[in-house]
Design a protein around this motif. Sequence first.
Motif, PDB file in Angstrom:
ATOM      1  N   GLU A  50       7.852   5.649  -6.633  1.00 43.79           N
ATOM      2  CA  GLU A  50       8.627   4.941  -5.614  1.00 43.79           C
ATOM      3  C   GLU A  50       8.980   5.833  -4.426  1.00 43.79           C
ATOM      4  N   SER A  51       9.020   7.151  -4.653  1.00 38.33           N
ATOM      5  CA  SER A  51       9.374   8.070  -3.564  1.00 38.33           C
ATOM      6  C   SER A  51       8.184   8.414  -2.668  1.00 38.33           C
ATOM      7  N   ILE A  52       6.976   8.154  -3.147  1.00 38.97           N
ATOM      8  CA  ILE A  52       5.762   8.493  -2.400  1.00 38.97           C
ATOM      9  C   ILE A  52       5.397   7.341  -1.472  1.00 38.97           C
ATOM     10  N   GLN A  53       5.271   7.623  -0.204  1.00 39.82           N
ATOM     11  CA  GLN A  53       4.785   6.657   0.785  1.00 39.82           C
ATOM     12  C   GLN A  53       5.449   5.288   0.647  1.00 39.82           C
ATOM     13  N   GLY A  54       6.753   5.282   0.410  1.00 45.05           N
ATOM     14  CA  GLY A  54       7.465   4.009   0.316  1.00 45.05           C
ATOM     15  C   GLY A  54       7.014   3.150  -0.851  1.00 45.05           C
ATOM     16  N   GLY A  55       6.612   3.779  -1.956  1.00 43.11           N
ATOM     17  CA  GLY A  55       6.193   3.027  -3.129  1.00 43.11           C
ATOM     18  C   GLY A  55       4.769   2.529  -3.073  1.00 43.11           C
ATOM     19  N   ARG A  56       3.963   3.148  -2.223  1.00 38.28           N
ATOM     20  CA  ARG A  56       2.539   2.801  -2.158  1.00 38.28           C
ATOM     21  C   ARG A  56       1.735   3.914  -2.847  1.00 38.28           C
ATOM     22  N   PRO A  57       0.642   3.551  -3.491  1.00 30.45           N
ATOM     23  CA  PRO A  57      -0.162   4.571  -4.175  1.00 30.45           C
ATOM     24  C   PRO A  57      -0.841   5.519  -3.193  1.00 30.45           C
ATOM     25  N   LEU A  58      -1.149   6.705  -3.681  1.00 32.50           N
ATOM     26  CA  LEU A  58      -1.852   7.701  -2.875  1.00 32.50           C
ATOM     27  C   LEU A  58      -3.307   7.281  -2.708  1.00 32.50           C
TER      28      LEU A  58
END
Length: 172
Positions: A50-58
């Motif tokens: 949830e902290s990465i890219q607003g909860g979007r996958p890498l």
Amino acid sequence: MMFDKVIAAVDKNWGIGLRGRLLTQIREDQLRFRRLTMGKVVVMGRKTFESIQGGRPLPGRRSFVLSADPDFAPRSMEQAPVQVFRSLDALKKALEAYAPEDVFVIGGETMYRQLLPLCDEAEITYIDYAYEADAYCPDLDADPAWKLVSESDEQISFNLEYYYRIYIRERV
């Protein structure tokens, strides 16, 4: 099943985060993280996801998220599929389909504590500064099972010194 690798950026006290955010962002380290994990499976907990890219996958990586929360259902993207596992056993079973060198544990604290014993190598960015932190990676320097086998020359980002370290688990 071994996960093979952990990757983390830690401060002098092995801190990794504060209030759900990274302690600092070093552009060169982010590029290195991207290069090392591209095309791989990245294993993380729900809070990290949830902290990465607003909860979007890498992008360009397959995200495996361990979460007991039955309401947690992130969206996959074509270039970045996400799978959620409700138990460590289910996660381990799914990872049997992948070569260990294609799997990186990327955080957070709970995941590092649970999965580090199953890993053989750790790619650590060691930041020579002590931040205020509320999340930590286990201190590999204090763990006799881990041996520092490689350390880069000093790296500098603005006035911040850091090093790329590789640790290997010594199995008896």
